[in-house]
Motif scaffolding. Structure first.
Motif, PDB file in Angstrom:
ATOM      1  N   GLN A 108       0.819  -1.215   0.000  1.00  0.00           N
ATOM      2  CA  GLN A 108       0.000   0.000   0.000  1.00  0.00           C
ATOM      3  C   GLN A 108       0.847   1.257   0.000  1.00  0.00           C
ATOM      4  N   SER A 137       2.905  11.093  -2.027  1.00  0.00           N
ATOM      5  CA  SER A 137       1.869  11.005  -1.002  1.00  0.00           C
ATOM      6  C   SER A 137       2.202  11.954   0.145  1.00  0.00           C
ATOM      7  N   ASP A 160       0.800  12.184   3.077  1.00  0.00           N
ATOM      8  CA  ASP A 160       0.852  11.469   4.361  1.00  0.00           C
ATOM      9  C   ASP A 160       2.198  10.769   4.543  1.00  0.00           C
ATOM     10  N   HIS A 163       0.306   4.843  -2.009  1.00  0.00           N
ATOM     11  CA  HIS A 163       1.113   5.936  -1.476  1.00  0.00           C
ATOM     12  C   HIS A 163       2.567   5.724  -1.880  1.00  0.00           C
ATOM     13  N   THR A 189      -0.060   4.162   8.269  1.00  0.00           N
ATOM     14  CA  THR A 189      -1.410   3.621   8.083  1.00  0.00           C
ATOM     15  C   THR A 189      -2.001   4.257   6.839  1.00  0.00           C
ATOM     16  N   PRO A 190      -2.141   3.500   5.740  1.00  0.00           N
ATOM     17  CA  PRO A 190      -2.600   4.095   4.481  1.00  0.00           C
ATOM     18  C   PRO A 190      -4.023   4.642   4.586  1.00  0.00           C
ATOM     19  N   LYS A 191      -4.239   5.780   3.943  1.00  0.00           N
ATOM     20  CA  LYS A 191      -5.559   6.359   3.791  1.00  0.00           C
ATOM     21  C   LYS A 191      -5.898   6.409   2.305  1.00  0.00           C
ATOM     22  N   GLU A 192      -7.178   6.494   2.023  1.00  0.00           N
ATOM     23  CA  GLU A 192      -7.583   6.566   0.625  1.00  0.00           C
ATOM     24  C   GLU A 192      -7.092   7.863   0.015  1.00  0.00           C
ATOM     25  N   LEU A 193      -6.506   7.770  -1.163  1.00  0.00           N
ATOM     26  CA  LEU A 193      -5.949   8.944  -1.827  1.00  0.00           C
ATOM     27  C   LEU A 193      -7.006   9.667  -2.628  1.00  0.00           C
TER      28      LEU A 193
END
Length: 276
Positions: free
Chosen positions: A3, A53, A55, A132, A176-180
Protein backbone atom coordinates in the motif's frame (compact mmCIF):
# COMPACT_ATOMS: atom_id res chain seq x y z
CA UNK A 1 -0.15 -6.14 -1.96
CA UNK A 2 1.94 -3.13 -0.97
CA UNK A 3 0.00 0.00 0.00
CA UNK A 4 3.04 2.27 0.36
CA UNK A 5 6.33 2.36 -1.55
CA UNK A 6 9.40 4.40 -0.67
CA UNK A 7 12.12 4.70 -3.27
CA UNK A 8 15.66 4.90 -1.89
CA UNK A 9 17.98 6.37 -4.49
CA UNK A 10 20.88 8.75 -4.87
CA UNK A 11 21.24 12.44 -5.55
CA UNK A 12 24.40 13.84 -7.08
CA UNK A 13 23.13 17.30 -8.05
CA UNK A 14 24.89 20.10 -6.14
CA UNK A 15 26.43 17.66 -3.66
CA UNK A 16 29.45 18.74 -1.64
CA UNK A 17 31.27 17.13 1.27
CA UNK A 18 29.41 19.24 3.84
CA UNK A 19 25.94 17.96 2.88
CA UNK A 20 26.66 14.22 2.61
CA UNK A 21 24.79 13.61 5.88
CA UNK A 22 21.68 15.42 4.69
CA UNK A 23 18.62 13.31 3.77
CA UNK A 24 16.64 14.37 0.71
CA UNK A 25 12.87 13.88 0.81
CA UNK A 26 11.20 14.21 -2.60
CA UNK A 27 7.59 15.36 -2.33
CA UNK A 28 6.89 16.19 -5.98
CA UNK A 29 8.23 15.79 -9.51
CA UNK A 30 7.99 17.72 -12.76
CA UNK A 31 9.43 17.76 -16.30
CA UNK A 32 7.06 14.92 -17.17
CA UNK A 33 7.06 15.39 -20.95
CA UNK A 34 8.93 12.19 -21.78
CA UNK A 35 7.02 10.15 -19.22
CA UNK A 36 3.66 11.50 -20.36
CA UNK A 37 4.43 10.82 -24.01
CA UNK A 38 4.97 7.16 -23.23
CA UNK A 39 1.60 7.10 -21.46
CA UNK A 40 -0.21 8.88 -24.32
CA UNK A 41 -0.76 12.14 -22.43
CA UNK A 42 -0.21 14.92 -24.96
CA UNK A 43 -1.16 18.00 -22.92
CA UNK A 44 1.55 17.97 -20.28
CA UNK A 45 4.07 20.80 -19.97
CA UNK A 46 7.47 20.70 -18.23
CA UNK A 47 5.89 22.68 -15.37
CA UNK A 48 3.20 20.06 -14.70
CA UNK A 49 3.76 18.62 -11.22
CA UNK A 50 2.90 15.17 -9.91
CA UNK A 51 3.02 14.89 -6.11
CA UNK A 52 4.17 12.17 -3.79
CA UNK A 53 1.87 11.01 -1.00
CA UNK A 54 1.53 13.86 1.48
CA UNK A 55 0.85 11.47 4.36
CA UNK A 56 3.92 9.38 3.58
CA UNK A 57 6.17 12.42 3.05
CA UNK A 58 5.05 13.98 6.35
CA UNK A 59 5.67 10.75 8.25
CA UNK A 60 9.12 10.42 6.68
CA UNK A 61 9.91 13.97 7.79
CA UNK A 62 8.67 13.23 11.32
CA UNK A 63 10.81 10.09 11.52
CA UNK A 64 13.88 11.99 10.33
CA UNK A 65 13.23 14.80 12.84
CA UNK A 66 12.81 12.29 15.70
CA UNK A 67 16.30 10.99 14.93
CA UNK A 68 17.63 14.58 14.85
CA UNK A 69 18.95 14.19 11.32
CA UNK A 70 19.37 17.00 8.79
CA UNK A 71 16.95 16.83 5.87
CA UNK A 72 15.67 18.89 2.97
CA UNK A 73 12.55 18.77 0.83
CA UNK A 74 13.25 18.68 -2.89
CA UNK A 75 11.42 18.60 -6.18
CA UNK A 76 12.66 15.97 -8.58
CA UNK A 77 12.99 16.90 -12.25
CA UNK A 78 12.32 13.82 -14.35
CA UNK A 79 14.92 13.09 -17.03
CA UNK A 80 14.98 10.59 -19.87
CA UNK A 81 18.70 11.20 -20.61
CA UNK A 82 20.28 11.43 -17.18
CA UNK A 83 23.87 11.99 -18.31
CA UNK A 84 22.92 14.82 -20.62
CA UNK A 85 21.58 16.79 -17.65
CA UNK A 86 24.24 15.80 -15.14
CA UNK A 87 27.26 16.08 -17.44
CA UNK A 88 26.01 18.49 -20.09
CA UNK A 89 29.49 19.98 -20.52
CA UNK A 90 30.37 16.90 -22.59
CA UNK A 91 27.51 17.40 -25.06
CA UNK A 92 27.50 19.51 -28.22
CA UNK A 93 24.25 21.28 -27.29
CA UNK A 94 25.53 22.21 -23.83
CA UNK A 95 24.01 25.70 -23.92
CA UNK A 96 20.51 24.45 -24.67
CA UNK A 97 20.71 21.83 -21.93
CA UNK A 98 21.95 24.41 -19.44
CA UNK A 99 19.07 26.69 -20.43
CA UNK A 100 16.57 23.89 -19.79
CA UNK A 101 18.14 23.18 -16.40
CA UNK A 102 17.89 26.81 -15.35
CA UNK A 103 14.26 27.04 -16.48
CA UNK A 104 13.38 24.02 -14.34
CA UNK A 105 15.47 24.93 -11.31
CA UNK A 106 13.40 27.99 -10.55
CA UNK A 107 11.99 28.90 -7.15
CA UNK A 108 9.94 26.02 -5.71
CA UNK A 109 8.97 27.54 -2.35
CA UNK A 110 12.32 26.77 -0.76
CA UNK A 111 12.67 23.28 -2.16
CA UNK A 112 15.97 22.08 -3.53
CA UNK A 113 16.38 20.58 -6.99
CA UNK A 114 17.32 17.00 -7.81
CA UNK A 115 17.12 14.81 -10.89
CA UNK A 116 16.34 11.17 -11.54
CA UNK A 117 14.53 8.80 -13.89
CA UNK A 118 12.46 6.88 -11.33
CA UNK A 119 10.61 9.13 -8.85
CA UNK A 120 8.09 10.65 -11.27
CA UNK A 121 7.32 7.23 -12.75
CA UNK A 122 6.78 5.85 -9.22
CA UNK A 123 4.45 8.71 -8.22
CA UNK A 124 2.49 8.33 -11.43
CA UNK A 125 2.05 4.58 -11.16
CA UNK A 126 1.15 4.85 -7.47
CA UNK A 127 -1.59 7.36 -8.30
CA UNK A 128 -2.98 5.04 -10.94
CA UNK A 129 -3.22 2.19 -8.44
CA UNK A 130 -4.40 4.35 -5.53
CA UNK A 131 -1.21 3.74 -3.53
CA UNK A 132 1.11 5.94 -1.48
CA UNK A 133 4.63 6.68 -2.68
CA UNK A 134 7.59 8.91 -1.90
CA UNK A 135 11.32 9.07 -2.59
CA UNK A 136 14.25 9.60 -0.27
CA UNK A 137 17.61 10.24 -1.85
CA UNK A 138 21.11 9.98 -0.47
CA UNK A 139 23.60 12.67 -1.42
CA UNK A 140 26.55 10.96 -3.09
CA UNK A 141 29.81 12.68 -3.96
CA UNK A 142 30.35 11.92 -7.64
CA UNK A 143 33.25 13.94 -8.94
CA UNK A 144 35.81 13.25 -11.68
CA UNK A 145 38.73 11.18 -10.42
CA UNK A 146 36.91 9.61 -7.50
CA UNK A 147 34.04 7.25 -6.69
CA UNK A 148 31.25 7.75 -4.12
CA UNK A 149 32.55 5.02 -1.81
CA UNK A 150 36.26 5.75 -1.44
CA UNK A 151 38.16 7.96 0.96
CA UNK A 152 36.57 9.96 3.78
CA UNK A 153 33.44 10.80 1.80
CA UNK A 154 33.02 7.07 1.10
CA UNK A 155 32.99 6.27 4.82
CA UNK A 156 30.24 8.84 5.36
CA UNK A 157 28.22 7.42 2.47
CA UNK A 158 28.38 3.89 3.89
CA UNK A 159 27.36 5.15 7.35
CA UNK A 160 24.39 6.99 5.82
CA UNK A 161 23.13 3.84 4.09
CA UNK A 162 22.34 2.27 7.47
CA UNK A 163 20.59 5.46 8.57
CA UNK A 164 18.44 5.52 5.42
CA UNK A 165 17.36 1.92 6.00
CA UNK A 166 16.34 2.74 9.57
CA UNK A 167 14.37 5.82 8.52
CA UNK A 168 12.51 4.02 5.74
CA UNK A 169 11.63 0.89 7.71
CA UNK A 170 10.62 2.88 10.81
CA UNK A 171 8.35 5.05 8.66
CA UNK A 172 6.69 2.15 6.87
CA UNK A 173 6.17 0.33 10.18
CA UNK A 174 4.19 3.31 11.52
CA UNK A 175 2.36 4.15 8.31
CA UNK A 176 -1.41 3.62 8.08
CA UNK A 177 -2.60 4.10 4.48
CA UNK A 178 -5.56 6.36 3.79
CA UNK A 179 -7.58 6.57 0.63
CA UNK A 180 -5.95 8.94 -1.83
CA UNK A 181 -7.71 11.82 -3.52
CA UNK A 182 -6.08 12.39 -6.88
CA UNK A 183 -5.10 16.01 -7.51
CA UNK A 184 -5.33 17.60 -10.92
CA UNK A 185 -2.39 16.49 -12.98
CA UNK A 186 -1.05 13.60 -14.98
CA UNK A 187 -3.32 10.93 -13.49
CA UNK A 188 -6.49 13.02 -13.25
CA UNK A 189 -9.72 12.55 -15.16
CA UNK A 190 -12.41 9.88 -15.23
CA UNK A 191 -10.46 6.73 -15.99
CA UNK A 192 -11.94 3.66 -17.62
CA UNK A 193 -10.54 0.18 -17.69
CA UNK A 194 -8.02 -0.64 -20.39
CA UNK A 195 -9.27 -2.86 -23.21
CA UNK A 196 -6.39 -5.33 -22.90
CA UNK A 197 -5.24 -7.45 -19.98
CA UNK A 198 -1.75 -7.94 -18.61
CA UNK A 199 -0.29 -10.61 -16.37
CA UNK A 200 0.99 -7.93 -13.99
CA UNK A 201 -2.40 -6.14 -13.77
CA UNK A 202 -0.66 -3.19 -15.42
CA UNK A 203 -2.77 -0.93 -17.57
CA UNK A 204 -2.52 1.80 -20.19
CA UNK A 205 -1.66 5.26 -18.83
CA UNK A 206 -4.54 7.41 -17.63
CA UNK A 207 -6.86 4.49 -17.00
CA UNK A 208 -7.97 3.11 -13.67
CA UNK A 209 -6.03 -0.11 -13.05
CA UNK A 210 -8.57 -1.51 -10.60
CA UNK A 211 -11.98 -0.18 -11.68
CA UNK A 212 -13.69 -1.58 -8.56
CA UNK A 213 -12.78 -5.17 -9.40
CA UNK A 214 -12.11 -7.55 -6.55
CA UNK A 215 -8.70 -9.19 -6.34
CA UNK A 216 -10.28 -12.51 -7.32
CA UNK A 217 -11.84 -10.98 -10.44
CA UNK A 218 -8.50 -9.40 -11.40
CA UNK A 219 -6.67 -12.70 -10.97
CA UNK A 220 -9.33 -14.58 -12.95
CA UNK A 221 -9.14 -12.04 -15.77
CA UNK A 222 -5.36 -12.29 -15.94
CA UNK A 223 -5.44 -16.09 -15.94
CA UNK A 224 -8.04 -16.17 -18.68
CA UNK A 225 -6.11 -13.66 -20.77
CA UNK A 226 -3.17 -16.04 -20.86
CA UNK A 227 -5.23 -19.23 -21.14
CA UNK A 228 -4.29 -20.29 -17.62
CA UNK A 229 -7.74 -21.36 -16.46
CA UNK A 230 -8.28 -24.25 -14.07
CA UNK A 231 -9.15 -26.51 -17.01
CA UNK A 232 -6.01 -25.65 -18.92
CA UNK A 233 -3.85 -26.20 -15.84
CA UNK A 234 -5.47 -29.64 -15.29
CA UNK A 235 -4.77 -30.54 -18.90
CA UNK A 236 -1.18 -29.34 -18.50
CA UNK A 237 -0.74 -31.58 -15.44
CA UNK A 238 -2.13 -34.56 -17.41
CA UNK A 239 0.30 -33.93 -20.28
CA UNK A 240 3.18 -33.60 -17.82
CA UNK A 241 2.22 -36.96 -16.26
CA UNK A 242 2.20 -38.66 -19.66
CA UNK A 243 5.59 -37.15 -20.43
CA UNK A 244 6.95 -38.46 -17.13
CA UNK A 245 5.63 -41.95 -17.87
CA UNK A 246 7.24 -41.87 -21.30
CA UNK A 247 10.58 -40.92 -19.77
CA UNK A 248 10.32 -43.76 -17.22
CA UNK A 249 9.48 -46.24 -20.00
CA UNK A 250 12.47 -45.12 -22.08
CA UNK A 251 14.76 -45.48 -19.07
CA UNK A 252 13.47 -49.00 -18.38
CA UNK A 253 14.03 -50.03 -22.00
CA UNK A 254 17.54 -48.57 -21.94
CA UNK A 255 18.40 -50.43 -18.73
CA UNK A 256 16.98 -53.65 -20.18
CA UNK A 257 19.03 -53.38 -23.36
CA UNK A 258 22.17 -52.61 -21.38
CA UNK A 259 21.79 -55.64 -19.11
CA UNK A 260 20.56 -58.09 -21.77
CA UNK A 261 24.04 -59.48 -22.65
CA UNK A 262 24.76 -60.18 -18.98
CA UNK A 263 21.45 -62.02 -18.56
CA UNK A 264 22.08 -64.08 -21.69
CA UNK A 265 25.57 -65.06 -20.51
CA UNK A 266 24.21 -66.07 -17.10
CA UNK A 267 21.58 -68.39 -18.56
CA UNK A 268 24.01 -69.89 -21.06
CA UNK A 269 26.37 -70.82 -18.23
CA UNK A 270 23.53 -72.50 -16.32
CA UNK A 271 22.24 -74.64 -19.23
CA UNK A 272 25.54 -75.47 -20.91
CA UNK A 273 26.97 -78.99 -19.97
CA UNK A 274 30.05 -79.00 -17.90
CA UNK A 275 33.21 -80.27 -19.63
CA UNK A 276 34.09 -83.96 -18.84
Amino acid sequence: GAQAIVRYGSNDRQVELENLRELVVVDQADNLVGLSYGSAHTKVSPETIIPASTDLVNLLSETIASKQLPARRMICHHVEDYHAYNFHEFFDNEDRIESQIQSLERDHHGRGDCWDMESAALFYRAQQFGLHSASVLQNLYKKPGTTPYEGEHGKISLEMEDIFYQVIFDTLAKFTPKELVHPEGLASGSPTRAPRLHASNDFVGGEDPLNNLSRLDQRKDCLQSFGRTEESRAFTRFVNLLTLLEVVAVLLVAVGLATLPLVQQHWLEKVSPLPS
